[in-house]
Design a protein around this motif. Structure first.
Motif, PDB file in Angstrom:
ATOM      1  N   GLY A  87       0.793  -1.219   0.000  1.00  0.00           N
ATOM      2  CA  GLY A  87       0.000   0.000   0.000  1.00  0.00           C
ATOM      3  C   GLY A  87       0.827   1.270   0.000  1.00  0.00           C
ATOM      4  N   GLU A  88       2.156   1.147   0.023  1.00  0.00           N
ATOM      5  CA  GLU A  88       3.036   2.315   0.057  1.00  0.00           C
ATOM      6  C   GLU A  88       3.623   2.561  -1.328  1.00  0.00           C
ATOM      7  OE1 GLU A  88       6.867   4.012   2.641  1.00  0.00           O
ATOM      8  OE2 GLU A  88       6.466   1.852   2.536  1.00  0.00           O
ATOM      9  N   THR A  89       3.881   3.837  -1.635  1.00  0.00           N
ATOM     10  CA  THR A  89       4.496   4.226  -2.901  1.00  0.00           C
ATOM     11  C   THR A  89       5.832   4.899  -2.608  1.00  0.00           C
ATOM     12  OG1 THR A  89       2.341   4.579  -3.933  1.00  0.00           O
ATOM     13  CG2 THR A  89       4.253   5.569  -5.013  1.00  0.00           C
ATOM     14  N   VAL A  90       6.883   4.408  -3.253  1.00  0.00           N
ATOM     15  CA  VAL A  90       8.220   4.962  -3.091  1.00  0.00           C
ATOM     16  C   VAL A  90       8.717   5.404  -4.456  1.00  0.00           C
ATOM     17  CG1 VAL A  90      10.621   4.485  -2.480  1.00  0.00           C
ATOM     18  CG2 VAL A  90       8.768   3.576  -1.073  1.00  0.00           C
ATOM     19  N   ALA A  91       9.204   6.642  -4.528  1.00  0.00           N
ATOM     20  CA  ALA A  91       9.767   7.169  -5.779  1.00  0.00           C
ATOM     21  C   ALA A  91      11.274   7.229  -5.653  1.00  0.00           C
ATOM     22  CB  ALA A  91       9.208   8.557  -6.068  1.00  0.00           C
ATOM     23  N   MET A  92      11.954   6.709  -6.658  1.00  0.00           N
ATOM     24  CA  MET A  92      13.408   6.800  -6.720  1.00  0.00           C
ATOM     25  C   MET A  92      13.792   7.917  -7.682  1.00  0.00           C
ATOM     26  SD  MET A  92      14.744   2.853  -6.754  1.00  0.00           S
ATOM     27  CE  MET A  92      13.944   2.513  -8.321  1.00  0.00           C
ATOM     28  N   THR A  93      14.650   8.800  -7.236  1.00  0.00           N
ATOM     29  CA  THR A  93      15.104   9.907  -8.066  1.00  0.00           C
ATOM     30  C   THR A  93      16.613   9.853  -8.197  1.00  0.00           C
ATOM     31  OG1 THR A  93      15.337  11.415  -6.188  1.00  0.00           O
ATOM     32  CG2 THR A  93      13.182  11.337  -7.287  1.00  0.00           C
ATOM     33  N   GLY A  94      17.128  10.671  -9.071  1.00  0.00           N
ATOM     34  CA  GLY A  94      18.563  10.743  -9.284  1.00  0.00           C
ATOM     35  C   GLY A  94      18.859  11.107 -10.710  1.00  0.00           C
ATOM     36  N   VAL A 137      -0.442  -3.562 -17.661  1.00  0.00           N
ATOM     37  CA  VAL A 137       0.273  -3.976 -16.459  1.00  0.00           C
ATOM     38  C   VAL A 137      -0.662  -4.023 -15.264  1.00  0.00           C
ATOM     39  CG1 VAL A 137       2.091  -3.301 -14.836  1.00  0.00           C
ATOM     40  CG2 VAL A 137       2.497  -3.120 -17.286  1.00  0.00           C
ATOM     41  N   LEU A 138      -1.566  -3.047 -15.150  1.00  0.00           N
ATOM     42  CA  LEU A 138      -2.491  -3.015 -14.019  1.00  0.00           C
ATOM     43  C   LEU A 138      -3.405  -4.242 -14.005  1.00  0.00           C
ATOM     44  CD1 LEU A 138      -3.541   0.759 -13.940  1.00  0.00           C
ATOM     45  CD2 LEU A 138      -1.827  -0.403 -12.545  1.00  0.00           C
ATOM     46  N   LEU A 139      -3.748  -4.745 -15.179  1.00  0.00           N
ATOM     47  CA  LEU A 139      -4.613  -5.921 -15.241  1.00  0.00           C
ATOM     48  C   LEU A 139      -3.982  -7.151 -14.608  1.00  0.00           C
ATOM     49  CD1 LEU A 139      -6.338  -5.784 -18.738  1.00  0.00           C
ATOM     50  CD2 LEU A 139      -7.434  -5.748 -16.502  1.00  0.00           C
ATOM     51  N   ARG A 140      -2.681  -7.133 -14.432  1.00  0.00           N
ATOM     52  CA  ARG A 140      -2.022  -8.251 -13.767  1.00  0.00           C
ATOM     53  C   ARG A 140      -2.318  -8.265 -12.271  1.00  0.00           C
ATOM     54  NH1 ARG A 140      -0.297 -12.405 -16.277  1.00  0.00           N
ATOM     55  NH2 ARG A 140       1.363 -12.703 -14.751  1.00  0.00           N
ATOM     56  N   GLY A 154      -5.412   7.159 -10.421  1.00  0.00           N
ATOM     57  CA  GLY A 154      -6.109   5.967 -10.907  1.00  0.00           C
ATOM     58  C   GLY A 154      -5.337   4.691 -10.635  1.00  0.00           C
ATOM     59  N   ILE A 155      -4.004   4.757 -10.721  1.00  0.00           N
ATOM     60  CA  ILE A 155      -3.174   3.582 -10.429  1.00  0.00           C
ATOM     61  C   ILE A 155      -3.379   3.147  -8.984  1.00  0.00           C
ATOM     62  CG2 ILE A 155      -0.803   2.771 -10.158  1.00  0.00           C
ATOM     63  CD1 ILE A 155      -0.037   4.589 -12.508  1.00  0.00           C
ATOM     64  N   ARG A 156      -3.305   4.114  -8.060  1.00  0.00           N
ATOM     65  CA  ARG A 156      -3.449   3.756  -6.654  1.00  0.00           C
ATOM     66  C   ARG A 156      -4.869   3.277  -6.349  1.00  0.00           C
ATOM     67  NH1 ARG A 156      -0.980   1.194  -3.526  1.00  0.00           N
ATOM     68  NH2 ARG A 156       0.876   2.523  -3.473  1.00  0.00           N
ATOM     69  N   ALA A 157      -5.863   3.868  -7.001  1.00  0.00           N
ATOM     70  CA  ALA A 157      -7.237   3.432  -6.763  1.00  0.00           C
ATOM     71  C   ALA A 157      -7.468   2.019  -7.284  1.00  0.00           C
ATOM     72  CB  ALA A 157      -8.209   4.403  -7.426  1.00  0.00           C
ATOM     73  N   PHE A 158      -6.832   1.667  -8.396  1.00  0.00           N
ATOM     74  CA  PHE A 158      -7.013   0.338  -8.972  1.00  0.00           C
ATOM     75  C   PHE A 158      -6.268  -0.720  -8.161  1.00  0.00           C
ATOM     76  CE2 PHE A 158      -6.589  -3.091 -12.063  1.00  0.00           C
ATOM     77  CZ  PHE A 158      -7.829  -3.078 -12.674  1.00  0.00           C
ATOM     78  N   THR A 169       7.065  12.418  -7.995  1.00  0.00           N
ATOM     79  CA  THR A 169       7.569  12.448  -6.622  1.00  0.00           C
ATOM     80  C   THR A 169       6.494  12.935  -5.652  1.00  0.00           C
ATOM     81  OG1 THR A 169       8.489  14.667  -7.001  1.00  0.00           O
ATOM     82  CG2 THR A 169       9.946  12.783  -7.371  1.00  0.00           C
ATOM     83  N   GLN A 170       5.640  13.844  -6.086  1.00  0.00           N
ATOM     84  CA  GLN A 170       4.552  14.302  -5.229  1.00  0.00           C
ATOM     85  C   GLN A 170       3.535  13.191  -4.968  1.00  0.00           C
ATOM     86  OE1 GLN A 170       3.113  17.674  -7.459  1.00  0.00           O
ATOM     87  NE2 GLN A 170       4.415  19.142  -6.357  1.00  0.00           N
ATOM     88  N   PHE A 171       3.398  12.288  -5.932  1.00  0.00           N
ATOM     89  CA  PHE A 171       2.476  11.164  -5.779  1.00  0.00           C
ATOM     90  C   PHE A 171       2.977  10.161  -4.748  1.00  0.00           C
ATOM     91  CE2 PHE A 171       1.881   6.747  -7.450  1.00  0.00           C
ATOM     92  CZ  PHE A 171       0.559   6.584  -7.094  1.00  0.00           C
ATOM     93  N   ALA A 172       4.293  10.081  -4.553  1.00  0.00           N
ATOM     94  CA  ALA A 172       4.874   9.060  -3.691  1.00  0.00           C
ATOM     95  C   ALA A 172       4.729   9.408  -2.219  1.00  0.00           C
ATOM     96  CB  ALA A 172       6.349   8.876  -4.040  1.00  0.00           C
ATOM     97  N   ASP A 173       4.724   8.358  -1.386  1.00  0.00           N
ATOM     98  CA  ASP A 173       4.741   8.539   0.066  1.00  0.00           C
ATOM     99  C   ASP A 173       6.142   8.867   0.557  1.00  0.00           C
ATOM    100  OD1 ASP A 173       1.955   7.799   0.404  1.00  0.00           O
ATOM    101  OD2 ASP A 173       2.588   5.747  -0.040  1.00  0.00           O
ATOM    102  N   ARG A 174       7.143   8.309  -0.131  1.00  0.00           N
ATOM    103  CA  ARG A 174       8.536   8.585   0.220  1.00  0.00           C
ATOM    104  C   ARG A 174       9.355   8.738  -1.053  1.00  0.00           C
ATOM    105  NH1 ARG A 174      11.479   4.442   2.795  1.00  0.00           N
ATOM    106  NH2 ARG A 174       9.871   2.893   2.326  1.00  0.00           N
TER     107      ARG A 174
END
Length: 549
Positions: free
Chosen positions: A365-372, A488-491, A516-520, A536-541
Motif C-alpha cells: 500500500g506504500e508508494t516509493v519514488a526513486m530519483t537521481g 500492467v495493471l490488469l495483472r 487511478g493507479i493507486r485506486a485500482f 515524486t509528489q504522488f509518492a509517500d517517500r
C-alpha cells in the motif's frame, strides 16, 4: 563441430526410431547397389566364360537372374523407404527444434532479449533451423551408412576376391573421400558462412525497410535503403556462385576418385586372374562392386559445401534453444514487506559498479519514488526487483521470501514491471489488454481504461474494438504509454514497478493517471523511477540514488 553434434543429439532424441530405421535402409540401399552391380558383372562374365567353354547349356542362369531382379526391386523399395523415413523424421525433429528455439528466445535472460532484434529472431526460427536439416540428411547418416557399406564390402571382397582388391577399395575410397571432403570443406566453409551472413543481412535490412518505409520516404532515403538491402542479396548470390563451383569441383574429384579406384581394382583383379588365384568372373565381381561403391561418396559433396553454413547455424541455435527448466525452489509470495538489504548492482553486461549498498523497505500500500540523475541506476534497480538483473551483492525479499528462490510463475504472478519502452502488438484494444488477462471481461477492461484516463478517448472511437496497428500505430505516444500501463495493471500485482509512468502526459492527465493507479491497486507496493515532480509528489517517500549509501 561441437555445436553440430549437440544439434544432432537433439534431432536424434526426438526421432530416434525413425532415423535408425532410415539409416539402416540407407545402408541396405548401398549394399544392394554394390551387390547388384557386382553380381551382374560376375553373371555376365561367368556366362560368357561358360559359353566359350561349351558349358552354356548347363550354366545356371535362373538363380542369378532372379537375384538380380530381387536386388534391383529391393534397392528401389529400400531407397523409397529411406527417403520417406529420414525426411519425415528430420522435418518432425526440426519442428520440435523450432519450438524449443522459440521457447528459448521467449525465456532468454533480459540482457540477451533486449539485444535481440526481431529480424535476428526471425532468421533463427527460419533460415538457421532450415539449414540444420543437412546435419542428418547430408552429413551424419550418409557418412555412417557409407562407412558401414565400405567395411561390409571390404569383408565380402576379401572372402570372394582377395585381400589386395578389398584393401585397395577400402583405403582408396575412405582415404580419398576424406581428403576431398576436408579440402572442399576448407574452401567452402568460409564461403557458406559469408553467404549465410549476407542472406541474413538482406532479410534484416528488408524487414527494416518495410518497418521504417514511411520515415525513410519522408527523409528521401527509401531508394538508398532498398539498394542497401539488394547489395547484401547480390553479395549472397556471388558467394553462392563461387560455392556452387567448389561443389561441382568436389563432385568431379569424387568421380575421378571412383574411376581411379575402379581402374585399380580392375588391374588387381586381372593380375590375380592371370596368376590363377581367382577366376575372371570373380575379378569382374570385384571391379563392378567397386564401381557401385562410388555411390557412397555422392552425398559428401553437398555436405562439404554446406558445412560452414550448418556449423554457424548450429552454433547460433544451440546457444538460444530452450534448456530444461531448473527445479524451482517452490517459494511463493504470500504478501508482506518488500525489502532490499545492502544490494549492489553492476551495469548490464559489465562489472562496472552502478549501485552500492542500497537498503530499502516498502510496505504494501506504500508508494516509493526513486530519483537521481540519468544513469544513477533507477531503471536497473527496477529490473533487479523484477528478477531481470543479477545482484552483485545483497538480497531482495518480499514477505520473507527471497526473489531468487521464486520460480518464474510465482514471480510474475506477484511482480509486474512497466519499463521505459513497452511494445504494443497489432490488434484491437481488447486484444492488447487481454494479453495480461485473457479472462478479463469488458467491464474490467473499461474499468482499467478509466484508471489510466483512456475510457472517454476510446469511447469516442470504436471502444474496445479500436484497432491498434503494428508498434502502436493509430494512437499517440501518450495513449500508447497509458495502454501499456493499463495492461500492467490488469495483472493486479502485489509489487508494481513503474519506470517513468507519466512520460508524454500533461500535468493534469499525469496526476489523474497516478491517482487511478493507486485506486485500482490500493494494496500494492509501488516503486517508481521518477523523472517528474508530479511523480515524486504522488509518492509517500522519495529515495535519491547517488551511487553511494
Amino acid at each position: 563441430m561441437k555445436a553440430l553434434w549437440t544439434i544432432f543429439q537433439m534431432i536424434l532424441s526426438t526421432q530416434r526410431a525413425a532415423l535408425t530405421r532410415g539409416a539402416l535402409l540407407s545402408l541396405v540401399v548401398l549394399l544392394m547397389g554394390a551387390a547388384l552391380l557386382g553380381l551382374s558383372g560376375w553373371f555376365i562374365t561367368a556366362a560368357a566364360a561358360a559359353g566359350l567353354a561349351g558349358l552354356g547349356a548347363v550354366f545356371d542362369v535362373f538363380r542369378p537372374s532372379a537375384m538380380v531382379r530381387f536386388l534391383a526391386l529391393g534397392r528401389a523399395a529400400a531407397r523409397y523407404g529411406e527417403r520417406v523415413l529420414t525426411h519425415d523424421a528430420t522435418l518432425r525433429a526440426l519442428e520440435v527444434l523450432r519450438l524449443r528455439l522459440l521457447g528459448g528466445l521467449l525465456t532468454a535472460e533480459y540482457a540477451r532479449m533486449i539485444r535481440l532484434r526481431g529480424a535476428q529472431a526471425l532468421n533463427r526460427l527460419t533460415a538457421d533451423v532450415d539449414a540444420l536439416d543437412g546435419i542428418s540428411l547430408r552429413l551424419v547418416l550418409p557418412v555412417l551408412a557409407g562407412i558401414f557399406a565400405q567395411l561390409t564390402a571390404f569383408v565380402v571382397l576379401w572372402v570372394l576376391v582377395g585381400l589386395p582388391v578389398a584393401l585397395w577399395v577400402l583405403v582408396g575410397f575412405v582415404g580419398g573421400a576424406a581428403l576431398i571432403f576436408w579440402r572442399t570443406a576448407q574452401r567452402t566453409a568460409p564461403l557458406s558462412r559469408r553467404a549465410e551472413a549476407a542472406g541474413q543481412a538482406f532479410r534484416s535490412r528488408f524487414i527494416d525497410l518495410i518497418r521504417a518505409r514511411r520515415d525513410l520516404a519522408v527523409q528521401g532515403r527509401l531508394t538508398a535503403q532498398a539498394d542497401f538491402a539488394l547489395a547484401a542479396d547480390e553479395r549472397r548470390f556471388d558467394l553462392q556462385r563461387v560455392q556452387d563451383r567448389a561443389e561441382r569441383q568436389a563432385g568431379a574429384a569424387m568421380q575421378v576418385l571412383g574411376s581411379v579406384v575402379g581402374a585399380g581394382a580392375l588391374f588387381l583383379g586381372i593380375t590375380m586372374a592371370q596368376g590363377g588365384s581367382i577366376s575372371p568372373a570373380l575379378a569382374a565381381l570385384g571391379f563392378f562392386t567397386t564401381l557401385a561403391l562410388a555411390e557412397t561418396l555422392a552425398p559428401l559433396r553437398r555436405g562439404a559445401a554446406e558445412l560452414g553454413r550448418m556449423v554457424e547455424a548450429a552454433r547460433r541455435v544451440s546457444r538460444d534453444v530452450a534448456q530444461p527448466a531448473p527445479v524451482a525452489a517452490g517459494g511463493r509470495i504470500t504478501g508482506g514487506v518488500l525489502r532490499l538489504e545492502g544490494i549492489a548492482l553492476n551495469r548490464m553486461m559489465t562489472v562496472a559498479s552502478l549501485v552500492k549498498n542500497l537498503s530499502l523497505t516498502v510496505e504494501l500500500g506504500e508508494t516509493v519514488a526513486m530519483t537521481g540523475p540519468s544513469g544513477a541506476g533507477k531503471s536497473t534497480v527496477l529490473l533487479a526487483l523484477a528478477g531481470l538483473h543479477p545482484l552483485a551483492a545483497g538480497q531482495i525479499t518480499f514477505g520473507g521470501v527471497q526473489l531468487a528462490d521464486l520460480d518464474e510463475a510465482a514471480l510474475r504472478e506477484q511482480v509486474a514491471l512497466l519499463p521505459q519502452r513497452s511494445a504494443l502488438m497489432e490488434g484491437t484494444v481488447a486484444d492488447v489488454l487481454r494479453l495480461a488477462d485473457p479472462q478479463a471481461d469488458d467491464v474490467l477492461l473499461w474499468r482499467v481504461l478509466a484508471a489510466v484516463q483512456l475510457d472517454h478517448t476510446l469511447a469516442a472511437r470504436q471502444g474496445l474494438s479500436t484497432w491498434i496497428g503494428a508498434r502502436g500505430e493509430g494512437v499517440s505516444g501518450g495513449e500508447a504509454r497509458r495502454l501499456t500501463l493499463a495492461r500492467v495493471l490488469l495483472r493486479t500485482p502485489s509489487v508494481l514497478l513503474l519506470d517513468e509512468p507519466t512520460e508524454g502526459l500533461d500535468e493534469a492527465t499525469a496526476a489523474a493517471v497516478l491517482r487511478g493507479i493507486r485506486a485500482f491497486l490500493p494494496q500494492a507496493a509501488i516503486v517508481v523511477a521518477a523523472h517528474r515532480r508530479i511523480e515524486t509528489q504522488f509518492a509517500d517517500r522519495v529515495v535519491a540514488l547517488n551511487n553511494s549509501y
